[in-house]
Design an enzyme around this catalytic site. Structure first.
Site, PDB file in Angstrom:
ATOM      1  N   CYS A  39      19.229 -12.870 -16.035  1.00 18.32           N
ATOM      2  CA  CYS A  39      20.431 -12.184 -15.546  1.00 18.32           C
ATOM      3  C   CYS A  39      21.676 -13.018 -15.836  1.00 18.32           C
ATOM      4  CB  CYS A  39      20.315 -11.920 -14.048  1.00 18.32           C
ATOM      5  SG  CYS A  39      18.933 -10.820 -13.648  1.00 18.32           S
ATOM      6  N   ASP A  40      22.778 -12.327 -16.046  1.00 15.81           N
ATOM      7  CA  ASP A  40      24.038 -13.008 -16.302  1.00 15.81           C
ATOM      8  C   ASP A  40      24.815 -13.201 -15.006  1.00 15.81           C
ATOM      9  OD1 ASP A  40      25.193 -10.523 -15.725  1.00 15.81           O
ATOM     10  OD2 ASP A  40      25.506 -10.011 -17.830  1.00 15.81           O
TER      11      ASP A  40
END
Length: 134
Positions: free
Chosen positions: A17-18
């Site tokens: 995930c960013d």
């Protein structure tokens, strides 16, 4: 997608995930590739064995439509449906769907070919036979 001959279940890992808390767009290509490799193994085509023979399966084009984002811990399936595009090109229609609601996250068409030991496009016999049955 129409008839799906192969589906692989996976889960989102935190590190995929960013900063926005969603799966980074490039990670989806990893999911797609892993599912294609597992699909090939499921029909008796060994990606590594082909490479050892000097036959390399390569991606030549990727088209992805992003529809919805996955987040950490989400479970999902990656669907794979092969198709013949030309004498030396194959395509994989793929979709990622969130579990349990089946919501489509992405749809993709991944196009590729195989390069023989001389570096020329040529599908190996076993893959050509599979695509010939479609």
């Amino acid at each position: 997608m129409e008839h799906i001959p192969f589906s692989l279940e996976m889960s989102v890992r935190d590190y995929e995930c960013d900063m926005q808390g969603v799966v980074n767009n490039a990670v989806y290509q990893n999911y797609l590739e892993h599912a294609r490799h597992e699909y090939l193994k499921s029909i008796g085509i060994d990606f590594a064995a082909l490479a050892a023979q000097g036959i390399n399966l390569v991606v030549t084009r990727v088209e992805i439509d992003y529809r919805f984002s996955l987040t950490s811990g989400d479970r999902f399936t990656v669907e794979v449906r092969p198709e013949r595009i030309s004498k030396v090109r194959m395509g994989f229609r793929q979709a990622i769907r969130r579990i349990p609601d089946g919501r489509e996250v992405i749809s993709a068409l991944v196009t590729g070919t195989a390069l023989n030991p001389k570096g020329r496009p040529q599908l190996p016999k076993e893959l050509d036979e599979v695509l010939g049955k479609l």
